[in-house]
Design a protein around this motif. Structure first.
Motif, PDB file in Angstrom:
ATOM      1  N   PRO A  63      35.485  41.243  35.751  1.00 50.54           N
ATOM      2  CA  PRO A  63      35.997  39.770  35.040  1.00 50.54           C
ATOM      3  C   PRO A  63      37.337  39.889  34.074  1.00 50.54           C
ATOM      4  CG  PRO A  63      33.661  40.331  34.613  1.00 50.54           C
ATOM      5  CD  PRO A  63      34.158  41.567  35.293  1.00 50.54           C
ATOM      6  N   GLY A  64      38.083  38.869  34.076  1.00 54.41           N
ATOM      7  CA  GLY A  64      39.372  38.965  33.073  1.00 54.41           C
ATOM      8  C   GLY A  64      40.409  38.868  34.288  1.00 54.41           C
ATOM      9  N   ALA A  65      41.778  39.309  33.554  1.00 54.68           N
ATOM     10  CA  ALA A  65      42.867  39.209  34.482  1.00 54.68           C
ATOM     11  C   ALA A  65      42.868  40.403  35.676  1.00 54.68           C
ATOM     12  CB  ALA A  65      44.180  39.347  33.678  1.00 54.68           C
ATOM     13  N   VAL A  66      43.284  39.831  36.838  1.00 54.02           N
ATOM     14  CA  VAL A  66      43.322  40.976  37.941  1.00 54.02           C
ATOM     15  C   VAL A  66      44.792  40.604  38.505  1.00 54.02           C
ATOM     16  CG1 VAL A  66      42.409  41.426  40.042  1.00 54.02           C
ATOM     17  CG2 VAL A  66      40.756  40.676  38.438  1.00 54.02           C
ATOM     18  N   TRP A  67      45.541  41.971  38.416  1.00 53.66           N
ATOM     19  CA  TRP A  67      46.994  41.975  39.067  1.00 53.66           C
ATOM     20  C   TRP A  67      46.728  42.132  40.550  1.00 53.66           C
ATOM     21  CZ3 TRP A  67      51.056  40.373  36.400  1.00 53.66           C
ATOM     22  CH2 TRP A  67      50.895  40.365  35.109  1.00 53.66           C
TER      23      TRP A  67
ATOM     24  N   HIS B 238      44.189  39.603  48.420  1.00 50.76           N
ATOM     25  CA  HIS B 238      43.526  38.331  48.281  1.00 50.76           C
ATOM     26  C   HIS B 238      42.488  38.592  47.476  1.00 50.76           C
ATOM     27  CE1 HIS B 238      42.096  34.442  49.040  1.00 50.76           C
ATOM     28  NE2 HIS B 238      40.999  35.109  49.583  1.00 50.76           N
ATOM     29  N   VAL B 239      42.088  37.741  46.466  1.00 52.25           N
ATOM     30  CA  VAL B 239      40.591  37.948  45.780  1.00 52.25           C
ATOM     31  C   VAL B 239      39.693  37.098  46.458  1.00 52.25           C
ATOM     32  CG1 VAL B 239      39.525  37.690  43.653  1.00 52.25           C
ATOM     33  CG2 VAL B 239      41.860  38.506  43.563  1.00 52.25           C
ATOM     34  N   CYS B 240      38.222  37.781  46.617  1.00 55.36           N
ATOM     35  CA  CYS B 240      37.310  37.119  47.204  1.00 55.36           C
ATOM     36  C   CYS B 240      36.546  37.054  46.271  1.00 55.36           C
ATOM     37  CB  CYS B 240      36.451  38.080  48.289  1.00 55.36           C
ATOM     38  SG  CYS B 240      37.618  37.890  49.839  1.00 55.36           S
ATOM     39  N   ARG B 241      35.748  35.794  46.007  1.00 59.75           N
ATOM     40  CA  ARG B 241      34.890  35.665  44.871  1.00 59.75           C
ATOM     41  C   ARG B 241      33.515  35.022  45.175  1.00 59.75           C
ATOM     42  NH1 ARG B 241      38.541  33.447  40.125  1.00 59.75           N
ATOM     43  NH2 ARG B 241      40.613  33.767  40.947  1.00 59.75           N
ATOM     44  N   VAL B 242      32.445  35.107  44.445  1.00 60.55           N
ATOM     45  CA  VAL B 242      31.333  34.562  44.627  1.00 60.55           C
ATOM     46  C   VAL B 242      30.509  34.473  43.234  1.00 60.55           C
ATOM     47  CG1 VAL B 242      30.666  35.494  46.871  1.00 60.55           C
ATOM     48  CG2 VAL B 242      29.905  36.726  44.838  1.00 60.55           C
ATOM     49  N   ASP B 243      29.520  33.716  43.148  1.00 57.43           N
ATOM     50  CA  ASP B 243      29.026  33.234  42.000  1.00 57.43           C
ATOM     51  C   ASP B 243      27.854  34.015  41.464  1.00 57.43           C
ATOM     52  OD1 ASP B 243      27.913  31.980  39.806  1.00 57.43           O
ATOM     53  OD2 ASP B 243      27.480  30.004  40.733  1.00 57.43           O
ATOM     54  N   GLY B 244      27.967  34.962  40.564  1.00 57.78           N
ATOM     55  CA  GLY B 244      27.015  35.855  40.157  1.00 57.78           C
ATOM     56  C   GLY B 244      25.836  35.329  39.471  1.00 57.78           C
ATOM     57  N   ARG B 245      25.642  33.996  39.345  1.00 54.97           N
ATOM     58  CA  ARG B 245      24.620  33.562  38.374  1.00 54.97           C
ATOM     59  C   ARG B 245      23.416  33.455  39.104  1.00 54.97           C
ATOM     60  NH1 ARG B 245      27.539  28.396  36.274  1.00 54.97           N
ATOM     61  NH2 ARG B 245      28.041  28.311  38.426  1.00 54.97           N
TER      62      ARG B 245
ATOM     63  N   THR C 178      45.448  36.583  38.762  1.00 57.17           N
ATOM     64  CA  THR C 178      44.378  35.768  38.797  1.00 57.17           C
ATOM     65  C   THR C 178      43.463  36.079  37.748  1.00 57.17           C
ATOM     66  OG1 THR C 178      42.906  34.384  40.170  1.00 57.17           O
ATOM     67  CG2 THR C 178      43.171  36.987  40.554  1.00 57.17           C
ATOM     68  N   VAL C 179      42.539  34.883  37.300  1.00 51.41           N
ATOM     69  CA  VAL C 179      41.647  35.277  36.495  1.00 51.41           C
ATOM     70  C   VAL C 179      39.995  35.068  36.924  1.00 51.41           C
ATOM     71  CG1 VAL C 179      40.589  34.576  34.167  1.00 51.41           C
ATOM     72  CG2 VAL C 179      43.265  34.386  34.499  1.00 51.41           C
ATOM     73  N   ILE C 180      39.439  36.126  36.912  1.00 47.10           N
ATOM     74  CA  ILE C 180      37.887  36.294  37.153  1.00 47.10           C
ATOM     75  C   ILE C 180      37.016  35.793  36.132  1.00 47.10           C
ATOM     76  CG2 ILE C 180      36.201  37.529  38.285  1.00 47.10           C
ATOM     77  CD1 ILE C 180      38.757  37.301  40.083  1.00 47.10           C
ATOM     78  N   GLY C 181      36.310  34.886  36.255  1.00 46.98           N
ATOM     79  CA  GLY C 181      35.297  34.291  35.316  1.00 46.98           C
ATOM     80  C   GLY C 181      34.284  35.381  35.057  1.00 46.98           C
ATOM     81  N   GLU C 182      33.539  35.294  33.712  1.00 44.41           N
ATOM     82  CA  GLU C 182      32.495  36.552  33.514  1.00 44.41           C
ATOM     83  C   GLU C 182      31.309  36.070  34.561  1.00 44.41           C
ATOM     84  OE1 GLU C 182      30.994  36.705  29.491  1.00 44.41           O
ATOM     85  OE2 GLU C 182      32.892  36.087  28.577  1.00 44.41           O
TER      86      GLU C 182
END
Length: 161
Positions: free
Chosen positions: A42-46, A53-60, A20-24
């Motif tokens: 950030p980038g490609a994650v294997w 499972h990847v958990c994401r949040v907005d870091g802005r 999966t790809v994690i944004g900057e």
């Protein structure tokens, strides 16, 4: 029939795809079988399919505006500029995420308004103290006392001619 088969295959591919790809601007971490395993840069994650499972949040930087709240004769509204700095701590401490953070900040504003001790410095200090334990950084906190606004009446002028 063929379109349903394609839809099922695409759905299955997303479950077993190992990358999966994690944004900057995103903060992420990988959970393996429901437990924290590692931070995801950030980038490609294997990942291990069906296990991780990847958990994401907005870091802005984000703005959290609280609606006006009435405390006796005082009506106060507040806004906070916040940024999530630790995705793991954010996920672990705030079960309901953004709405839980909003209600906690509303409680802080309410406590200060009822004690008649609300000022920008105290509000920012209390919000930062709470947010630090949740993986969130408060960059600014402001409040507005909506009761001190002076009502303005505009009268119509009749011209007799």
């Amino acid at each position: 029939m063929l379109d349903k088969l394609v839809e099922v295959l695409v759905s299955l591919w997303h479950w077993v795809m190992p990358v999966t790809v994690i944004g900057e601007e995103e903060l992420a971490f990988v959970r393996r079988l429901g437990k924290y395993h590692r931070a995801a840069p950030p980038g490609a994650v294997w990942m291990l399919p069906l296990v991780e499972h990847v958990c994401r949040v907005d870091g802005r930087l984000q703005v959290l505006d609280l609606p006006p709240q009435s405390f006796g004769p005082t009506t106060v509204s507040a806004s906070f500029r916040v940024r999530i700095v630790d995705a793991r701590l954010y996920w672990a401490s705030l079960a309901d995420g953004w709405s839980e953070l909003e209600s906690a900040f509303a409680g802080i504003v309410g406590e200060l308004a009822e004690a008649d001790a609300i000022d920008a410095k105290t509000l920012r200090r209390r919000a930062k103290a709470f947010a630090k334990g949740c993986g969130v950084e408060v960059e600014a906190a402001t409040f507005r006392d909506n009761c001190n606004a002076t009502p303005v009446r505009v009268f119509g002028v009749h011209h007799l001619g």
